[in-house]
Design a protein around this motif. Structure first.
Motif, PDB file in Angstrom:
ATOM      1  N   THR A  81       4.948 -12.877   4.703  1.00  0.00           N
ATOM      2  CA  THR A  81       3.999 -12.208   3.371  1.00  0.00           C
ATOM      3  C   THR A  81       4.341 -10.412   3.818  1.00  0.00           C
ATOM      4  OG1 THR A  81       2.172 -12.304   2.873  1.00  0.00           O
ATOM      5  CG2 THR A  81       3.440 -14.715   3.062  1.00  0.00           C
ATOM      6  N   TYR A  82       4.866 -10.256   3.484  1.00  0.00           N
ATOM      7  CA  TYR A  82       4.823  -8.606   2.614  1.00  0.00           C
ATOM      8  C   TYR A  82       2.819  -8.227   3.090  1.00  0.00           C
ATOM      9  CZ  TYR A  82       3.753  -3.696   1.891  1.00  0.00           C
ATOM     10  OH  TYR A  82       3.467  -2.542   1.676  1.00  0.00           O
ATOM     11  N   ASP A  83       2.373  -8.609   2.695  1.00  0.00           N
ATOM     12  CA  ASP A  83       0.341  -8.308   2.524  1.00  0.00           C
ATOM     13  C   ASP A  83      -0.413  -8.722   4.153  1.00  0.00           C
ATOM     14  OD1 ASP A  83       0.513  -7.531   0.124  1.00  0.00           O
ATOM     15  OD2 ASP A  83      -0.350  -9.968  -0.695  1.00  0.00           O
ATOM     16  N   TYR A  86       1.619  -6.485   6.194  1.00  0.00           N
ATOM     17  CA  TYR A  86       0.515  -5.389   6.183  1.00  0.00           C
ATOM     18  C   TYR A  86      -0.489  -4.930   7.207  1.00  0.00           C
ATOM     19  CZ  TYR A  86      -0.674  -1.058   3.838  1.00  0.00           C
ATOM     20  OH  TYR A  86      -0.918   0.635   3.365  1.00  0.00           O
ATOM     21  N   GLU A 120       7.974  -0.118   0.867  1.00  0.00           N
ATOM     22  CA  GLU A 120       8.481  -1.600   0.547  1.00  0.00           C
ATOM     23  C   GLU A 120       7.935  -2.305  -0.002  1.00  0.00           C
ATOM     24  OE1 GLU A 120      11.744  -1.181   1.870  1.00  0.00           O
ATOM     25  OE2 GLU A 120      11.504   1.208   2.641  1.00  0.00           O
ATOM     26  N   THR A 121       6.812  -2.345  -0.964  1.00  0.00           N
ATOM     27  CA  THR A 121       5.640  -3.524  -1.441  1.00  0.00           C
ATOM     28  C   THR A 121       6.609  -4.484  -2.279  1.00  0.00           C
ATOM     29  OG1 THR A 121       3.491  -1.683  -1.119  1.00  0.00           O
ATOM     30  CG2 THR A 121       4.222  -3.917  -3.180  1.00  0.00           C
ATOM     31  N   LYS A 123       9.079  -6.785  -0.424  1.00  0.00           N
ATOM     32  CA  LYS A 123       9.876  -7.164  -0.651  1.00  0.00           C
ATOM     33  C   LYS A 123      10.022  -8.432   0.652  1.00  0.00           C
ATOM     34  CE  LYS A 123      12.968  -2.977  -1.362  1.00  0.00           C
ATOM     35  NZ  LYS A 123      13.802  -1.284  -0.618  1.00  0.00           N
ATOM     36  N   VAL A 125       9.893 -10.142   4.783  1.00  0.00           N
ATOM     37  CA  VAL A 125       9.660  -9.239   6.170  1.00  0.00           C
ATOM     38  C   VAL A 125      10.108  -9.035   7.074  1.00  0.00           C
ATOM     39  CG1 VAL A 125       8.558  -9.754   7.891  1.00  0.00           C
ATOM     40  CG2 VAL A 125       7.351 -10.954   5.859  1.00  0.00           C
ATOM     41  N   VAL A 128      10.751  -5.020   5.192  1.00  0.00           N
ATOM     42  CA  VAL A 128       9.986  -4.483   5.377  1.00  0.00           C
ATOM     43  C   VAL A 128      10.041  -3.737   7.172  1.00  0.00           C
ATOM     44  CG1 VAL A 128       8.055  -3.952   5.712  1.00  0.00           C
ATOM     45  CG2 VAL A 128       8.490  -5.078   4.093  1.00  0.00           C
TER      46      VAL A 128
END
Length: 360
Positions: A81-83, A86, A120-121, A123, A125, A128
């Motif tokens: 996942t994006y989070d 990050y 890119e929030t 989006k 993986v 990103v």
């Protein structure tokens, strides 16, 4: 001039990305001029080590390495996942940021990569990661254009046949291409300016002797190597008409951190009435730093003074050492700060912010 083009082509890739093999490739500058060795780095600890131990050095080159490094570290993440991606990105960023506390380009590049990540929030993986790759490549390509522009502005202040003095290494191997302080020397070489360059050896790591003298000689530039304590006599003898240096950080008031010994050169230049120019990409100018007293000066290991370049120790065993990596040149000693967007003159509190407005 074919020789000039050949040397630039051979050394511009001091930092490059082999994305297919998840590898950062750097020219190990600690081995020059005796060996030209490229290191293939895949582990974050090896990239951290290369930055800390100056295998890759020069403010722009450090920024390029940081951009590629944080991309590779994030690429290796198994986050879905994006989070989560990050969170992994921040771990890599924090780790690489600890390698060189004075080099503002390191933080600038890492912050720029994080800004792209934020854009890119949400989006997928893979998208990103592709965006981070694109951003890291842009950092490199933009630096090449920045150096060329700094060189053109600097060259406008110089005349054919001048004697130029430089300290440390702010050349093509410290950047994507051309360098900063050496850029006008390369451009002048292409255009028949016949500059006579004097390079300080730059104790204790000898970047001037090992790197600047090496790359200028390879390019066919008329270069003479001098010990650091010879700068005064060549100025007094009229051999120097301008001093050009790079920088690692510029404060809002124009105070400039650069390799140890730069401040002394500036004081000498002031005494002899010689213009002292700082070649500074905007990425090295920190408008949040009010003056030089706010710049953290990195202290280096004692071995760099006592044993590093000697077959036998050249100092008493156990002697105390003081080995700051940088010093700060007071703004009052600086004739002009040359950026990719123009030339800033005192008062720098007014002229430096204007340089950034060209990017709006």
């Amino acid at each position: 001039m074919s020789n000039q083009q050949d040397i630039l082509s051979s050394v511009i890739q001091s930092v490059r990305l082999d994305d297919a093999n998840d590898t950062l490739i750097i020219l190990d500058q600690t081995l020059l001029p005796n060996e030209k060795v490229f290191l293939a780095l895949q582990e974050m600890k090896d990239i951290w080590d290369a930055i800390y131990h100056l295998r890759v050095r020069g403010a722009p080159a450090i920024g390029i390495a940081a951009g590629y490094g944080v991309y590779l570290g994030t690429k290796q993440s198994r986050a879905e996942t994006y989070d989560d991606l990050y969170a992994d990105f921040l771990k890599v960023k924090e780790y690489l940021a600890s390698s060189r506390p004075t080099a503002v380009n390191l933080f600038w590049a890492l912050d720029r990569m994080e800004s792209r990540l934020k854009r890119e929030t949400g989006k997928p993986v893979d998208e990103v990661k592709a965006a981070l790759l694109e951003e890291s490549e842009m950092i490199r390509s933009e630096d090449e254009q920045i150096c060329k522009s700094i060189g053109e502005f600097a060259l406008s202040l110089l005349k054919p046949g001048m004697g130029l003095l430089t300290h440390c290494n702010a050349g093509t191997i410290a950047t994507a291409k051309y360098g900063t302080a050496l850029a006008p020397m390369y451009l002048g070489q292409e255009r028949g300016y016949d500059f006579k360059v004097y390079a300080d050896e730059t104790r204790p790591l000898l970047q001037g002797a090992r790197l600047t003298a090496w790359e200028l000689k390879e390019a066919g530039v008329d270069v003479t190597l001098i010990c650091d304590n010879m700068a005064s006599i060549v100025m007094k003898e009229g051999k120097i008409q301008a001093v050009l240096v790079g920088c690692d950080r510029v404060a809002k008031n124009g105070d400039t951190a650069n390799k140890i010994g730069t401040s002394g050169v500036a004081i000498l230049a002031k005494h002899y009435g010689i213009p002292f120019y700082v070649c500074a990409p905007l990425s090295t100018i920190d408008l949040n730093c009010k003056h030089g007293d706010d710049i953290h000066i990195e202290l280096r290991p004692s071995e760099e003074i006592t044993t590093k370049f000697y077959a036998k120790p050249q100092a008493p065993e156990g002697v105390q050492t003081y080995n700051p990596c940088f010093d700060v040149t007071d703004h009052s000693l600086i004739t002009a700060i040359i950026t990719e967007n123009g030339i800033a003159y005192a008062p720098f509190e007014e002229s430096l912010p204007v340089m950034f407005k060209h990017d709006k």
